[in-house]
Enzyme design. Sequence first.
Site, PDB file in Angstrom:
ATOM      1  N   ILE A   1     -34.734  23.316 -32.756  1.00 27.41           N
ATOM      2  CA  ILE A   1     -33.957  24.524 -33.010  1.00 27.41           C
ATOM      3  C   ILE A   1     -34.318  25.160 -34.355  1.00 27.41           C
ATOM      4  CG2 ILE A   1     -31.986  23.419 -34.139  1.00 27.41           C
ATOM      5  CD1 ILE A   1     -30.188  25.378 -32.665  1.00 27.41           C
TER       6      ILE A   1
ATOM      7  N   ALA B   1     -26.531  21.823 -31.442  1.00 21.84           N
ATOM      8  CA  ALA B   1     -25.847  21.556 -32.706  1.00 21.84           C
ATOM      9  C   ALA B   1     -25.964  20.085 -33.083  1.00 21.84           C
ATOM     10  CB  ALA B   1     -24.373  21.947 -32.600  1.00 21.84           C
TER      11      ALA B   1
ATOM     12  N   THR C   1     -16.441  25.787 -33.810  1.00 25.14           N
ATOM     13  CA  THR C   1     -15.488  24.679 -33.739  1.00 25.14           C
ATOM     14  C   THR C   1     -14.204  24.955 -34.514  1.00 25.14           C
ATOM     15  OG1 THR C   1     -15.185  22.360 -34.420  1.00 25.14           O
ATOM     16  CG2 THR C   1     -16.702  23.666 -35.712  1.00 25.14           C
TER      17      THR C   1
ATOM     18  N   TYR D   1     -19.535  18.908 -41.501  1.00 23.88           N
ATOM     19  CA  TYR D   1     -19.749  19.499 -40.171  1.00 23.88           C
ATOM     20  C   TYR D   1     -19.092  20.869 -40.085  1.00 23.88           C
ATOM     21  CZ  TYR D   1     -19.204  20.372 -35.180  1.00 23.88           C
ATOM     22  OH  TYR D   1     -19.209  20.953 -33.939  1.00 23.88           O
TER      23      TYR D   1
ATOM     24  N   TRP E   1     -11.497  20.157 -29.559  1.00 20.63           N
ATOM     25  CA  TRP E   1     -11.333  18.844 -28.931  1.00 20.63           C
ATOM     26  C   TRP E   1     -11.997  18.795 -27.557  1.00 20.63           C
ATOM     27  CZ3 TRP E   1      -5.891  16.328 -29.989  1.00 20.63           C
ATOM     28  CH2 TRP E   1      -5.713  16.199 -31.385  1.00 20.63           C
TER      29      TRP E   1
END
Length: 281
Positions: A35, A58, A99, A123, A158
């Site tokens: 990527i 990711a 996220t 993250y 989640w």
Amino acid sequence: MNIAILGAKGMLGIDLSTVLQQHTLTLLDIGYGDITKSTELREILTLKQPHVVINCAAFTRVDDCESQKELAVRINGLAVADIAEICKDINAALIHISTDYVFDGTHENGYFEDDIPSPINTYGYSKLVGEKILQGEEIEGRKIDTQELKWYIVRLCWLYGKSGKNFVDTMIEVMKKNQEVKVVTDQWGKPTWTMDAARQIQLIAETLPESGIYHVSNEGIANRFQWVSKIKEVLALHTILIEGHSSDFPTPAKRPMYSPLVNTKLPPMRSWDKALEEYLS
């Protein structure tokens, strides 16, 4: 419609491939190194000429991001600039997956699309870098003009699914091996099945609404203890569940304690418990 999925063999990518199968798909199983190789990616996407690019690729191992910050920022953040530039040049819309971890988990009413992010781990920060880049802001030395790009930031919460390591399957394995299992009660969110998330992303890809941030999660809020209790109920397991706290399970990365995503732009999704029941059936 021609749609390219980056990270097509990941948990979300596989379900996206299923719900979008009526379209012409370019499925790219992009690894961590791939990527960041914008030249090779540009060649493929220029050849395929997709109308929409969905970036699911990711570095999602939250704890590992703490010790590999540079890699996390490069994959989850800076690579988004290269993908966006390619999409601009081939006139493709870009849907970028993000996220709830871009938030610190302190808002008692959850998080709306326009709330200001404040990540508490690497993250979350690395994903925020990608978000900021798509919004045309300068961060980590990168800034691109996205005014001529149709872009969508899709935040998920989640996530679990059939095709990857996730909390649901992990807890099932743990409960089958142990008579007693401790589960935290102080982490709250919206458990979301990848198949339901994929259908919502399909809606964005097919309608291309106004560029911006979209929240995608099954409705209803639960803590992890309630989530596991529902798994136990559906599968009729006999494990004894014990209430615990995050301090009982120290990890390299902090987790947001309360990070439900509030959706104000898309049709509401079904409840998390109904989705879980189908997933486990």
